[in-house]
Design a protein around this motif. Structure first.
Motif, PDB file in Angstrom:
ATOM      1  N   GLY A 102       0.782  -1.230   0.000  1.00  0.00           N
ATOM      2  CA  GLY A 102       0.000   0.000   0.000  1.00  0.00           C
ATOM      3  C   GLY A 102       0.810   1.274   0.000  1.00  0.00           C
ATOM      4  N   PHE A 103       2.131   1.185   0.117  1.00  0.00           N
ATOM      5  CA  PHE A 103       2.999   2.362   0.104  1.00  0.00           C
ATOM      6  C   PHE A 103       3.543   2.573  -1.311  1.00  0.00           C
ATOM      7  N   ASN A 104       3.436   3.775  -1.825  1.00  0.00           N
ATOM      8  CA  ASN A 104       4.019   4.126  -3.121  1.00  0.00           C
ATOM      9  C   ASN A 104       5.520   4.312  -2.935  1.00  0.00           C
ATOM     10  N   CYS A 105       6.314   3.452  -3.581  1.00  0.00           N
ATOM     11  CA  CYS A 105       7.755   3.427  -3.334  1.00  0.00           C
ATOM     12  C   CYS A 105       8.558   3.709  -4.589  1.00  0.00           C
ATOM     13  N   LYS A 106       9.751   4.234  -4.382  1.00  0.00           N
ATOM     14  CA  LYS A 106      10.712   4.427  -5.464  1.00  0.00           C
ATOM     15  C   LYS A 106      12.012   3.736  -5.073  1.00  0.00           C
ATOM     16  N   LYS A 107      12.709   3.262  -6.084  1.00  0.00           N
ATOM     17  CA  LYS A 107      13.946   2.516  -5.855  1.00  0.00           C
ATOM     18  C   LYS A 107      15.129   3.466  -5.672  1.00  0.00           C
ATOM     19  N   VAL A 108      15.977   3.150  -4.706  1.00  0.00           N
ATOM     20  CA  VAL A 108      17.196   3.905  -4.438  1.00  0.00           C
ATOM     21  C   VAL A 108      18.331   2.899  -4.267  1.00  0.00           C
ATOM     22  N   THR A 109      19.484   3.189  -4.872  1.00  0.00           N
ATOM     23  CA  THR A 109      20.665   2.348  -4.680  1.00  0.00           C
ATOM     24  C   THR A 109      21.512   2.922  -3.555  1.00  0.00           C
ATOM     25  N   ALA A 110      21.814   2.082  -2.579  1.00  0.00           N
ATOM     26  CA  ALA A 110      22.641   2.489  -1.443  1.00  0.00           C
ATOM     27  C   ALA A 110      24.002   1.813  -1.557  1.00  0.00           C
ATOM     28  N   LYS A 111      25.077   2.624  -1.618  1.00  0.00           N
ATOM     29  CA  LYS A 111      26.432   2.088  -1.709  1.00  0.00           C
ATOM     30  C   LYS A 111      27.163   2.310  -0.403  1.00  0.00           C
ATOM     31  N   ASP A 112      27.668   1.210   0.161  1.00  0.00           N
ATOM     32  CA  ASP A 112      28.423   1.288   1.398  1.00  0.00           C
ATOM     33  C   ASP A 112      29.832   1.797   1.087  1.00  0.00           C
ATOM     34  N   THR A 113      30.162   2.970   1.599  1.00  0.00           N
ATOM     35  CA  THR A 113      31.462   3.569   1.307  1.00  0.00           C
ATOM     36  C   THR A 113      32.600   2.833   2.007  1.00  0.00           C
ATOM     37  N   LYS A 114      32.284   1.945   2.956  1.00  0.00           N
ATOM     38  CA  LYS A 114      33.328   1.198   3.654  1.00  0.00           C
ATOM     39  C   LYS A 114      33.858   0.027   2.832  1.00  0.00           C
ATOM     40  N   ASN A 115      32.955  -0.638   2.091  1.00  0.00           N
ATOM     41  CA  ASN A 115      33.387  -1.838   1.367  1.00  0.00           C
ATOM     42  C   ASN A 115      32.933  -1.883  -0.088  1.00  0.00           C
ATOM     43  N   GLY A 116      32.200  -0.857  -0.531  1.00  0.00           N
ATOM     44  CA  GLY A 116      31.781  -0.788  -1.929  1.00  0.00           C
ATOM     45  C   GLY A 116      30.553  -1.610  -2.275  1.00  0.00           C
ATOM     46  N   LYS A 117      29.979  -2.346  -1.336  1.00  0.00           N
ATOM     47  CA  LYS A 117      28.791  -3.136  -1.618  1.00  0.00           C
ATOM     48  C   LYS A 117      27.591  -2.231  -1.855  1.00  0.00           C
ATOM     49  N   THR A 118      26.687  -2.686  -2.732  1.00  0.00           N
ATOM     50  CA  THR A 118      25.485  -1.911  -3.025  1.00  0.00           C
ATOM     51  C   THR A 118      24.240  -2.703  -2.670  1.00  0.00           C
ATOM     52  N   TYR A 119      23.197  -1.968  -2.331  1.00  0.00           N
ATOM     53  CA  TYR A 119      21.926  -2.570  -1.948  1.00  0.00           C
ATOM     54  C   TYR A 119      20.800  -1.773  -2.595  1.00  0.00           C
ATOM     55  N   ASP A 120      19.802  -2.481  -3.120  1.00  0.00           N
ATOM     56  CA  ASP A 120      18.604  -1.831  -3.646  1.00  0.00           C
ATOM     57  C   ASP A 120      17.596  -1.701  -2.519  1.00  0.00           C
ATOM     58  N   ILE A 121      17.155  -0.477  -2.275  1.00  0.00           N
ATOM     59  CA  ILE A 121      16.147  -0.250  -1.247  1.00  0.00           C
ATOM     60  C   ILE A 121      14.965   0.483  -1.877  1.00  0.00           C
ATOM     61  N   TRP A 122      13.831   0.384  -1.219  1.00  0.00           N
ATOM     62  CA  TRP A 122      12.616   1.029  -1.710  1.00  0.00           C
ATOM     63  C   TRP A 122      12.098   1.949  -0.617  1.00  0.00           C
ATOM     64  N   VAL A 123      11.922   3.222  -0.965  1.00  0.00           N
ATOM     65  CA  VAL A 123      11.499   4.213   0.021  1.00  0.00           C
ATOM     66  C   VAL A 123      10.190   4.849  -0.420  1.00  0.00           C
ATOM     67  N   THR A 124       9.460   5.405   0.543  1.00  0.00           N
ATOM     68  CA  THR A 124       8.205   6.092   0.246  1.00  0.00           C
ATOM     69  C   THR A 124       8.213   7.496   0.826  1.00  0.00           C
ATOM     70  N   ASN A 125       7.497   8.383   0.169  1.00  0.00           N
ATOM     71  CA  ASN A 125       7.263   9.730   0.688  1.00  0.00           C
ATOM     72  C   ASN A 125       5.806   9.904   1.115  1.00  0.00           C
ATOM     73  N   ASP A 126       5.095   8.778   1.215  1.00  0.00           N
ATOM     74  CA  ASP A 126       3.697   8.834   1.639  1.00  0.00           C
ATOM     75  C   ASP A 126       3.556   9.209   3.104  1.00  0.00           C
ATOM     76  N   ILE A 127       4.586   8.914   3.896  1.00  0.00           N
ATOM     77  CA  ILE A 127       4.475   9.025   5.353  1.00  0.00           C
ATOM     78  C   ILE A 127       5.740   9.614   5.961  1.00  0.00           C
ATOM     79  N   SER A 128       5.641   9.970   7.236  1.00  0.00           N
ATOM     80  CA  SER A 128       6.828  10.259   8.050  1.00  0.00           C
ATOM     81  C   SER A 128       6.646   9.587   9.395  1.00  0.00           C
ATOM     82  N   LEU A 129       7.764   9.315  10.058  1.00  0.00           N
ATOM     83  CA  LEU A 129       7.768   8.648  11.354  1.00  0.00           C
ATOM     84  C   LEU A 129       8.665   9.398  12.320  1.00  0.00           C
ATOM     85  N   PRO A 130       8.395   9.283  13.637  1.00  0.00           N
ATOM     86  CA  PRO A 130       9.394   9.784  14.583  1.00  0.00           C
ATOM     87  C   PRO A 130      10.656   8.939  14.490  1.00  0.00           C
TER      88      PRO A 130
END
Length: 214
Positions: free
Chosen positions: A121-149
């Motif tokens: 139910g969350f509208n998400c967009k894909k973001v690539t996260a690169k770890d600057t410590k070891n160069g590994k990358t991860y695909d994550i999905w984030v939404t701007n539908d909400i905010s949290l504390p």
């Protein structure tokens, strides 16, 4: 208690953070349900939150685990309740121990993508996260539908451009993918963020000894 599973789930606590005050729906207090596959097991995690505290609860074998932390992760307690063994322990982390765990977390650079999809139910967009410590990358999905504390203190995804809905958590060099299933705005029950009087307070080293040194 399946200590490796328990240790991996701590990554959920340490990796969470706060995001995007301009989002459409701002949650101030409530419960987030998260699903994950950790150590080959599917587990469900519930995080109760408000502006100053969070409590993350899950089961590991016969043990009910709850991790308590303030919004900046300056304090942390791990509650272990094993009814079949009459065990009720609350391990209190020292500031140095918390800092040590957070120092092991990745430091990310984020590259926004163009792919989008709806996750639970969350509208998400894909973001690539690169770890600057070891160069590994991860695909994550984030939404701007909400905010949290702020939930937990490690701002791993603070600059991701939205609230992570499907992402990786990290603990002791291991990663696991988690997905937010739902977020419900509700009053958190009294006592959720406290240590019950019938729990014995111990150190993290004591807890490690109980769980075979892990």
């Amino acid at each position: 208690m399946k200590s490796k599973l328990f240790t991996a789930a701590l990554g959920v606590v340490l990796s969470a953070t706060a995001f995007n005050a301009s989002a459409q729906k701002a949650y101030k207090e409530g419960v987030m349900t998260i699903s994950s596959n950790m150590m080959g097991q599917n587990i469900e995690i519930k995080t109760y939150f408000r502006s100053d505290s969070s409590a993350t609860a899950f089961n590991s074998g016969p043990a009910a685990i709850k991790v308590l932390t303030d919004k900046d992760a300056k304090s942390m307690a791990i509650l272990v309740d094993v009814p079949v063994a009459s065990i009720k322990k609350a391990a209190i982390a020292t500031p140095a121990e918390i800092e040590e765990q957070q120092a092991k977390l990745p430091v990310f650079q984020f590259t926004p993508g163009t792919e989008t999809k709806v996750i639970n139910g969350f509208n998400c967009k894909k973001v690539t996260a690169k770890d600057t410590k070891n160069g590994k990358t991860y695909d994550i999905w984030v939404t701007n539908d909400i905010s949290l504390p702020q939930i937990g203190g490690a701002k791993v995804y603070a600059n991701a451009g939205g609230v992570p809905i499907q992402y990786a958590t990290f603990q002791n060099g291991q990663s696991a993918e988690v997905t937010v299933k739902s977020i419900v705005e509700q009053k958190v029950p009294a006592g959720t963020f406290g240590i019950p009087a019938d729990f014995d307070k111990i150190s993290l080293d004591d807890l490690k000894a109980m769980s075979g040194g892990n």
